[in-house]
Design a protein around this motif. Structure first.
Motif, PDB file in Angstrom:
ATOM      1  N   LYS A 233       0.848  -1.193   0.000  1.00  0.00           N
ATOM      2  CA  LYS A 233       0.000   0.000   0.000  1.00  0.00           C
ATOM      3  C   LYS A 233       0.883   1.242   0.000  1.00  0.00           C
ATOM      4  O   LYS A 233       1.940   1.261   0.627  1.00  0.00           O
ATOM      5  N   ALA A 235       1.019   5.841  -0.545  1.00  0.00           N
ATOM      6  CA  ALA A 235       0.365   7.147  -0.590  1.00  0.00           C
ATOM      7  C   ALA A 235       0.846   7.914  -1.814  1.00  0.00           C
ATOM      8  O   ALA A 235       1.871   7.584  -2.416  1.00  0.00           O
ATOM      9  N   ASP A 287      -4.639   7.182   3.265  1.00  0.00           N
ATOM     10  CA  ASP A 287      -5.983   7.774   3.349  1.00  0.00           C
ATOM     11  C   ASP A 287      -5.961   9.104   4.116  1.00  0.00           C
ATOM     12  O   ASP A 287      -6.989   9.543   4.625  1.00  0.00           O
ATOM     13  N   LYS A 288      -4.782   9.718   4.174  1.00  0.00           N
ATOM     14  CA  LYS A 288      -4.643  11.005   4.854  1.00  0.00           C
ATOM     15  C   LYS A 288      -3.898  11.999   3.965  1.00  0.00           C
ATOM     16  O   LYS A 288      -2.860  12.559   4.353  1.00  0.00           O
TER      17      LYS A 288
END
Length: 405
Positions: A233, A235, A287-288
Motif C-alpha cells: 500500500k 500514498a 488515506d490522509k
C-alpha cells in the motif's frame, strides 16, 4: 539485475570510467578562492542560512562489528552484491561506505551553497559515532569547516517499543521520530546521507512555503511502490520516499502520540509484511492526503524516478535536479551508469576546485558513458537527464566567471 544489463555494465569501457572516478585522487591545478560570506552580519545569516532556524538533520549509525568483514573490501562487496547476500549485507550496512557518502554529501552541501553557516543536527546511536562524523571534515579547508555547525543529539525510540531501532536496518526508524527527539525544534529538513547536492541546498527550505496549514511533511515520489510485487500500500500518485523529508515538527506533535513516528506505531500498521518505516508511513498516509505535500523528483531523484510509472518532472529539466539520491546503494552497485559516474566525480571533488573544472570533468565522463550507447537501464533513454544533472554546476560556473575569479 538481468544478464543483458550486467553485460552492458561490465564492458571494459564502462569499468574504466568507473575505476577512474572512484580511484582517482584529484589534484586541482587551480585553486578556487571562493568568497566566504561575512559572518559578522547576523541578519544576513538568518536570511541566507535557513538552517539556523530550521536545521538540517541527518542520522548516523555505526554498523555492528558482525556486519563488517575485513577480508571483503567495499569495492568487492559492490561487485558481488547482486549475487551474494553476504556481500550485499556488507555493502548495505558498511560504516566505511556510510562515511564515504556522508563526506561527499557534506562537500556538495558546502560547494553549491552560499549560506555562511550550516547548522546540522546529527542523530546518532552513540557519542563515539558523532565524534567520527566530526572527524570526516578534518581534511576540509578551515574556512569551509567553520561553516559547519554540527550538533549531537541522541536518537529517540519509545520505551515500550525500543527494539524498533533494529527494524529493517540499524537506526532506520530514527528519522520518523524527529518531533520526539528534537522537542525544541519547530521544523527541520531531514536528508539521508546517501545523497549528493547538484545545486543550492538552500532551495529546499522554500518547500515550507508551499505546504499548507495541515501538512506535516513534504516528500518526493517513490515509483517502485506502483510496480513492485508483492504490491504494498502506498500514498501519493506512486508512493512516497523518505530520503528527503521537509518536516513541520509543530504540526507533527498534534498527531496521536505527539509525533509522526509514535503515530505510525499507534496505528498498528507495523507488521512482518512491511520491510521498513517507509512502508508503514506510506500505508499510514494513504488515506490522509491532507497530511503531506507531494513534491517532484527534483528534490529527491533516484533510479526509480526514471521508471515509466514515475510522475513527470518538468522542473527537473527546467531547473535541474537538486538532489541525487543513491538509494539501494546505487552509488556503488552496477545499476545505473549515470549515477555511478556523477557520484564518482563528486566524491573526488575538491572544495577549492573551480566549478568550470568540475563541470568539464563531469561532462566528459557523461559523454564517454553516452558514447557506449547503453539502452537497457531505467535512465538510459531519458533525454536531457545529463543536462538536468549538470545544470547546477553550469550556473555555478557562470556565476564564478561573472565574479572574475
Amino acid at each position: 539485475m538481468n544478464m543483458k544489463i550486467r553485460y552492458s555494465f561490465l564492458s571494459v569501457s564502462l569499468l574504466m570510467i568507473i575505476v577512474t572516478h572512484m580511484a582517482y585522487i584529484h589534484k586541482p591545478s587551480t585553486v578556487w578562492n571562493r568568497a566566504i560570506p561575512d559572518k559578522s552580519e547576523s541578519v544576513r545569516w538568518s536570511v541566507e542560512s535557513p538552517s539556523l532556524k530550521m536545521p538540517l538533520v541527518i542520522v548516523a549509525c555505526e554498523s555492528k562489528p558482525a556486519h563488517e568483514d575485513p577480508y571483503i573490501s567495499i569495492n568487492d562487496a559492490a561487485d558481488a552484491a547482486d549475487s551474494d547476500p553476504h556481500a550485499a549485507l556488507r555493502l548495505i550496512t558498511s560504516w566505511e561506505r556510510q562515511q564515504e557518502q556522508l563526506t561527499t554529501m557534506l562537500k556538495t552541501l558546502l560547494y553549491f551553497s552560499v549560506a555562511p553557516v550550516w547548522r546540522i543536527i546529527v542523530l546518532t546511536d552513540s557519542r563515539t559515532t558523532f565524534d567520527k562524523v566530526l572527524g570526516l571534515t578534518s581534511l576540509f579547508p578551515q574556512e569551509q569547516r567553520e561553516r559547519l555547525r554540527l550538533e549531537h543529539q541522541h536518537q529517540w525510540y519509545p520505551k515500550y517499543n525500543s527494539n524498533i531501532s533494529a527494524n529493517w536496518r540499524p537506526c532506520a526508524w530514527a528519522k520518523q521520530f524527529l518531533a520526539e527527539a528534537l522537542p525544541n525544534e519547530e521544523a527541520v529538513v531531514y536528508v539521508d546521507t546517501d545523497l549528493v547536492f547538484l545545486g543550492p541546498p538552500e532551495e529546499i527550505w522554500g518547500l515550507f512555503e508551499v505546504m499548507d496549514a495541515q501538512q506535516v511533511v513534504a516528500l518526493s515520489p517513490e515509483p517502485k511502490y506502483s510496480v513492485e510485487t508483492p504490491r504494498r500500500k502506498y500514498a501519493g500518485r506512486t508512493g512516497l520516499n523518505t530520503g528527503v523529508m521537509v518536516a513541520n515538527l509543530t504540526r507533527q506533535r498534534s498527531l496521536l502520540g505527539g509525533g509522526l513516528g509514535t503515530a505510525l506505531l499507534n496505528s498498528g500498521l507495523l507488521n512482518h509484511a512491511y520491510r521498513h518505516d517507509q512502508d508503514v508511513l506510506n500505508h499510514f498516509l494513504m488515506d490522509k492526503p491532507h497530511l503531506f505535500k507531494e513534491v517532484s523528483a527534483r528534490w529527491n531523484f533516484m533510479i526509480s524516478s526514471c521508471h515509466t510509472a514515475a510522475p513527470p518532472c518538468p522542473d527537473c529539466k527546467r531547473l535541474g535536479v537538486l538532489i541525487l539520491h543513491g538509494a539501494d546503494v546505487s552509488f556503488y552497485r552496477l545499476l545505473e551508469g549515470l549515477f555511478l559516474v556523477t557520484y564518482g566525480v563528486l566524491s573526488q571533488l575538491s572544495l577549492t576546485e573551480p566549478p568550470a573544472n568540475v563541470l568539464a570533468r563531469l561532462r566528459s565522463r557523461l559523454a564517454e558513458l553516452e558514447a557506449m550507447k547503453i539502452t537497457d537501464t531505467a535512465c538510459a533513454n531519458m533525454t536531457m537527464l545529463a543536462h538536468s544533472f549538470t545544470l547546477g554546476l553550469t550556473r555555478l560556473a557562470a556565476r564564478d566567471r561573472g565574479r572574475g575569479t
